[in-house]
Design an enzyme around this catalytic site. Structure first.
Site, short mmCIF file in Angstrom:
data_model
loop_
_atom_site.label_atom_id
_atom_site.label_comp_id
_atom_site.label_asym_id
_atom_site.label_seq_id
_atom_site.Cartn_x
_atom_site.Cartn_y
_atom_site.Cartn_z
N CYS A 91 0.87 -1.19 0.00
CA CYS A 91 0.00 0.00 0.00
C CYS A 91 0.91 1.24 0.00
O CYS A 91 1.64 1.45 0.96
CB CYS A 91 -0.89 -0.01 1.23
SG CYS A 91 -2.06 1.35 1.24
N HIS A 93 -0.16 4.66 -0.64
CA HIS A 93 -0.69 5.82 0.10
C HIS A 93 -0.45 5.57 1.58
O HIS A 93 -0.15 6.48 2.34
CB HIS A 93 -2.20 6.05 -0.19
CG HIS A 93 -3.08 5.44 0.86
ND1 HIS A 93 -3.61 4.17 0.77
CD2 HIS A 93 -3.45 5.92 2.09
CE1 HIS A 93 -4.28 3.90 1.88
NE2 HIS A 93 -4.21 4.94 2.69
N HIS A 212 -7.91 -5.45 -7.06
CA HIS A 212 -8.02 -4.00 -7.29
C HIS A 212 -8.37 -3.77 -8.76
O HIS A 212 -7.70 -4.33 -9.64
CB HIS A 212 -6.71 -3.27 -7.01
CG HIS A 212 -6.32 -3.20 -5.56
ND1 HIS A 212 -5.88 -4.29 -4.86
CD2 HIS A 212 -6.31 -2.15 -4.69
CE1 HIS A 212 -5.60 -3.93 -3.62
NE2 HIS A 212 -5.86 -2.64 -3.48
N ASP A 238 -10.58 3.98 -3.53
CA ASP A 238 -9.44 4.71 -3.00
C ASP A 238 -9.68 6.21 -3.19
O ASP A 238 -9.93 6.66 -4.30
CB ASP A 238 -8.16 4.28 -3.73
CG ASP A 238 -6.91 4.65 -2.96
OD1 ASP A 238 -6.92 5.70 -2.30
OD2 ASP A 238 -5.94 3.88 -3.03
N CYS A 242 -4.13 6.08 -5.56
CA CYS A 242 -3.67 4.71 -5.29
C CYS A 242 -2.22 4.52 -5.77
O CYS A 242 -1.96 4.47 -6.97
CB CYS A 242 -4.58 3.67 -5.94
SG CYS A 242 -4.21 2.00 -5.38
N GLY A 243 -1.33 4.40 -4.79
CA GLY A 243 0.09 4.32 -5.15
C GLY A 243 0.48 3.03 -5.83
O GLY A 243 1.25 3.03 -6.80
N THR A 244 -0.04 1.89 -5.34
CA THR A 244 0.29 0.64 -6.01
C THR A 244 -0.41 0.61 -7.37
O THR A 244 0.13 0.06 -8.35
CB THR A 244 -0.09 -0.59 -5.16
OG1 THR A 244 -1.45 -0.45 -4.70
CG2 THR A 244 0.82 -0.74 -3.96
#
Ligand code: PYC
Length: 320
Positions: A91, A93, A212, A238, A242-244
């Site tokens: 994760c 964020h 996701h 999110d 969403c960083g990933t």
């Protein structure tokens, strides 16, 4: 039975609108890597996750993070992320939220700080006015333009990519406008896509569940290169880009020859908050993404879980 409430110290933050609740004190005794911690907590203390992430102490959008002692001597911390329905592989964020939390606690060193996660080591630097840059784990496009029949929506094509979680990435085109006013439709659409992927046995590598779903469209102005809606495990979206998910997107853009190493990419989320990203090439066509976002600490709290509280383990339910 003891009448003493369990106490969990937490620090809350949000990254580009998406919450992170870091549990800094109150975990049971255990020693292990983040992956071993995750398995131990899932098997023996899942009630902690639901107490922290679910109502009445948390809410459906809450992402939790257990702060752990690292097992590797060059890391400053270990972490396991979770939400209201289970555990997350990674994760970003949340890593940005964890970084402002560690800075708040005075637990970062100058320069690079490594954090151990179940998916590998990520690297951060101390925040500057809340801005944190994370170097993620290797990310890659696993499959391009995969068609799936989605009941009620027709055939949808998407890329399958790993960015620290498994994603199905869809260009919205004429299917749906990626805009906050369409939140319910976007949620219904992405849930239907996720169900269809499962029904058709479409997975990431090694049968990795694609939990996701990311839909892209243009931004209304020039503030970013793209705008997304990201469905997280469960039914929540999110609030951040969403960083990933941004990492998975960068990997797909690079694989498609659209994004070169060090070329900047600005990814907006559904609230129009923006993550800045870029990639370095890695082995087997993968990339090492770097994602920059801004977080703020929003609270320090001690959660109490009374043994007689009927909702001590949180309100755990699932919606069809
Ligand atoms: O930023 O990577 C992320 C993330 C995953 C789930 C929610 N946020």
């Amino acid at each position: 039975m003891s009448d003493v409430a369990k106490r969990l110290k937490v620090i809350d933050s949000h990254t580009a609108g998406e919450p992170t609740r870091v549990v800094v004190e109150g975990l049971p005794e255990f020693t292990g890597t983040p992956g071993e911690w995750r398995d131990f907590l899932r098997a023996q203390h899942d009630d902690l996750r639901t107490a922290v992430a679910c109502e009445p102490r948390g809410h459906e959008a809450m992402v939790g993070a257990y702060l752990l002692e690292p097992t590797q001597s060059d890391c400053v911390a270990g972490v396991v992320f979770f939400n209201n329905v289970g555990y997350l592989h990674g994760c970003l964020h949340g890593t940005i939220g964890l970084t402002v939390t560690l800075a708040h606690l005075g637990r970062l060193t100058e320069g690079e700080n490594k954090i151990e996660t179940p998916t590998g080591i990520v690297t951060v630097r101390p925040p500057e006015d809340g801005w944190v840059t994370v170097q993620n784990v290797r990310s890659w496009r696993h499959a391009a333009a995969v068609p799936v029949d989605v009941p009620g929506w027709g055939t949808v094509q998407g890329d399958v990519a790993w960015g620290g979680n498994w994603f199905f990435l869809i260009e919205a085109g004429d299917t749906i406008e990626v805009d906050f006013k369409n939140l319910d439709q976007l949620t219904d659409f992405t849930c239907a896509v996720r169900d269809a992927l499962e029904a058709n046995g479409i997975t990431g590598a090694e049968d990795g569940e694609i939990d996701h779903i990311e839909v892209f469209g243009p931004t209304a102005d020039d503030s970013a290169d793209s705008k997304n809606f990201v469905l997280c495990p469960g039914r929540e979206y999110d609030r951040s880009p969403c960083g990933t998910g941004t990492s998975a997107k960068l990997a797909c853009l690079h694989a498609a020859g659209i994004l070169q190493p060090d070329q900047p990419w600005r990814q907006a989320g559904i609230l129009d908050s923006v993550f800045e990203g870029s990639v370095q090439e890695a082995f087997e066509g993968g990339v090492i993404p770097t994602v920059k976002g801004r977080a703020f600490v929003t609270g320090e709290n001690e959660l109490l879980v009374h043994p007689n509280d009927p909702f001590g383990e949180g309100i755990v339910y699932s919606r069809a």
